[in-house]
Scaffold this motif. Structure first.
Motif, PDB file in Angstrom:
ATOM      1  N   GLU A   1       1.960   8.276   1.122  1.00 32.16           N
ATOM      2  CA  GLU A   1       2.151   6.821   2.090  1.00 32.16           C
ATOM      3  C   GLU A   1       3.083   5.950   1.706  1.00 32.16           C
ATOM      4  O   GLU A   1       3.418   5.820   0.447  1.00 32.16           O
ATOM      5  CB  GLU A   1       0.675   6.189   1.843  1.00 32.16           C
ATOM      6  CG  GLU A   1       0.620   4.646   2.606  1.00 32.16           C
ATOM      7  CD  GLU A   1      -0.824   4.141   2.380  1.00 32.16           C
ATOM      8  OE1 GLU A   1      -1.486   4.503   1.380  1.00 32.16           O
ATOM      9  OE2 GLU A   1      -1.327   3.282   3.416  1.00 32.16           O
TER      10      GLU A   1
ATOM     11  N   HIS B   1      -2.275   2.556   9.318  1.00 33.08           N
ATOM     12  CA  HIS B   1      -2.383   1.213   9.836  1.00 33.08           C
ATOM     13  C   HIS B   1      -1.296   0.294   9.761  1.00 33.08           C
ATOM     14  O   HIS B   1      -0.478   0.484   8.632  1.00 33.08           O
ATOM     15  CB  HIS B   1      -3.776   0.697   8.890  1.00 33.08           C
ATOM     16  CG  HIS B   1      -3.287   0.880   7.579  1.00 33.08           C
ATOM     17  ND1 HIS B   1      -3.003  -0.241   6.756  1.00 33.08           N
ATOM     18  CD2 HIS B   1      -3.613   1.958   6.627  1.00 33.08           C
ATOM     19  CE1 HIS B   1      -3.024   0.092   5.503  1.00 33.08           C
ATOM     20  NE2 HIS B   1      -3.465   1.384   5.328  1.00 33.08           N
TER      21      HIS B   1
ATOM     22  N   HIS C   1      -5.503  -3.747   6.094  1.00 33.81           N
ATOM     23  CA  HIS C   1      -5.425  -3.151   7.237  1.00 33.81           C
ATOM     24  C   HIS C   1      -5.432  -3.808   8.534  1.00 33.81           C
ATOM     25  O   HIS C   1      -6.502  -4.648   8.708  1.00 33.81           O
ATOM     26  CB  HIS C   1      -7.049  -2.173   7.175  1.00 33.81           C
ATOM     27  CG  HIS C   1      -7.020  -1.214   6.226  1.00 33.81           C
ATOM     28  ND1 HIS C   1      -8.139  -1.076   5.219  1.00 33.81           N
ATOM     29  CD2 HIS C   1      -6.334  -0.187   5.743  1.00 33.81           C
ATOM     30  CE1 HIS C   1      -8.062   0.016   4.434  1.00 33.81           C
ATOM     31  NE2 HIS C   1      -6.723   0.538   4.539  1.00 33.81           N
TER      32      HIS C   1
ATOM     33  N   GLU D   1       0.790   7.230   6.487  1.00 34.59           N
ATOM     34  CA  GLU D   1      -0.144   7.714   5.503  1.00 34.59           C
ATOM     35  C   GLU D   1      -0.524   9.325   5.932  1.00 34.59           C
ATOM     36  O   GLU D   1      -1.789   9.470   6.187  1.00 34.59           O
ATOM     37  CB  GLU D   1      -0.919   7.174   4.748  1.00 34.59           C
ATOM     38  CG  GLU D   1      -2.066   6.344   5.514  1.00 34.59           C
ATOM     39  CD  GLU D   1      -2.905   5.604   4.697  1.00 34.59           C
ATOM     40  OE1 GLU D   1      -3.534   6.053   3.788  1.00 34.59           O
ATOM     41  OE2 GLU D   1      -3.266   4.390   4.988  1.00 34.59           O
TER      42      GLU D   1
ATOM     43  N   ALA E   1       1.739   1.031   7.534  1.00 38.27           N
ATOM     44  CA  ALA E   1       1.330   1.849   6.394  1.00 38.27           C
ATOM     45  C   ALA E   1       1.334   3.388   7.090  1.00 38.27           C
ATOM     46  O   ALA E   1       0.113   3.531   7.368  1.00 38.27           O
ATOM     47  CB  ALA E   1       0.145   1.567   5.484  1.00 38.27           C
TER      48      ALA E   1
ATOM     49  N   ASP F   1       1.015  -1.159  -0.106  1.00 39.53           N
ATOM     50  CA  ASP F   1      -0.019   0.118  -0.011  1.00 39.53           C
ATOM     51  C   ASP F   1       0.866   0.921   0.037  1.00 39.53           C
ATOM     52  O   ASP F   1       1.853   1.393   0.994  1.00 39.53           O
ATOM     53  CB  ASP F   1      -0.944  -0.229   1.257  1.00 39.53           C
ATOM     54  CG  ASP F   1      -2.002   0.989   1.270  1.00 39.53           C
ATOM     55  OD1 ASP F   1      -2.463   1.667   0.265  1.00 39.53           O
ATOM     56  OD2 ASP F   1      -2.707   1.005   2.231  1.00 39.53           O
TER      57      ASP F   1
HETATM   58 MG    MG Z   1      -3.172   2.820   3.576  1.00 41.66          MG
END
Ligand code: MG
Ligand code: MG
Length: 239
Positions: free
Chosen positions: A221, A157, A164, A190, A188, A94
């Motif tokens: 991110e 997350h 997630h 962001e 992650a 991600d």
């Molecule tokens: Mg994300």
């Protein structure tokens, strides 16, 4: 997870070359999806809680979760946030980037630069023994120090075999009682940064998040592994 995130990075690099005045967000989505399948990965957002596309494309006052559309053409002076995720060999990647379309105003360029640097400031805190709150505080202080605000309603997350996972990674400081960083965690991170108020709302399409004051917003991110040797940016790109 590095393989999954490097697929994300390759797709984002390709999209950076495609972002231009006149292209529709639907076309960008198609480019990402086709390339993703060619790399044998599955786009992670498509079908996620019913999301209809592979990319989240958010223009100007759109913060995150914008839906690609044939009707949405990029215009000179816009900024577009491109958020992309994949599943590859059962692991997720991600990453997101905000790009200018042609020349943008000085204050919008600053918003994008500050958001990008705030992500770096957060990543610097990915050190074993630190807490999630150290990441949050570094991002918030940098952003607010430049007169912008961090979104409260949406957060970063953990990521792994699900898109997630715990823990949540807010871009604002909520106090000491946050998780300690342990080797092997992947985060992650962001930051979503608004030029005006931190307040946002969701449009009637059920997805698109916009700033309450219609002022622009930027989003960057990376998926970052916690290691004994410091942060390892799994979704790193050359540009
Ligand atoms: Mg994300
Ligand atoms: Mg994302």
């Amino acid at each position: 997870m590095q393989e999954a995130n490097q697929i994300v990075a390759k797709v984002l690099t390709t999209l950076k070359k495609s972002v231009d005045i006149g292209i529709t967000t639907w076309e960008l989505d198609k480019i990402a999806e086709d390339f993703c399948y060619r790399l044998k990965a599955k786009p992670a957002f498509k079908g996620y809680r019913g999301f209809p596309a592979s990319l989240c494309l958010s223009i100007n006052e759109e913060v995150v979760h914008g839906i690609p559309s044939r009707k949405k053409k990029l215009k000179k002076g816009d900024i577009v946030s491109i958020d992309f995720g994949v599943c590859f060999k059962n692991y997720f990647g991600d990453s997101a980037v905000t790009l200018p379309v042609g020349n943008v105003s000085e204050d919008v360029a600053k918003l994008v630069a500050v958001t990008k640097e705030s992500l770096n400031r957060g990543i610097e805190k990915v050190v074993v023994g630190n807490r999630i709150g150290d990441i949050s505080r570094a991002i918030q202080e940098y952003v607010e120090g430049h007169g912008f605000s961090v979104v409260r309603q949406f957060v970063g997350h953990g990521i792994g075999t699900a898109l997630h996972e715990a823990p949540e990674i807010p871009n604002f400081y909520e106090g000491e009682r946050t998780s300690r960083l342990l080797p092997g965690m992947v985060l992650a991170i962001e930051p979503m940064v608004n030029m005006g108020t931190h307040k946002v709302k969701v449009l009637r399409d059920g997805w698109t998040v916009v700033t309450s004051d219609k002022k622009p917003s930027a989003h960057f991110e990376h998926s970052v592994a916690v290691t004994e040797n410091g942060p390892l940016i799994l979704s790193s790109r050359e540009n």
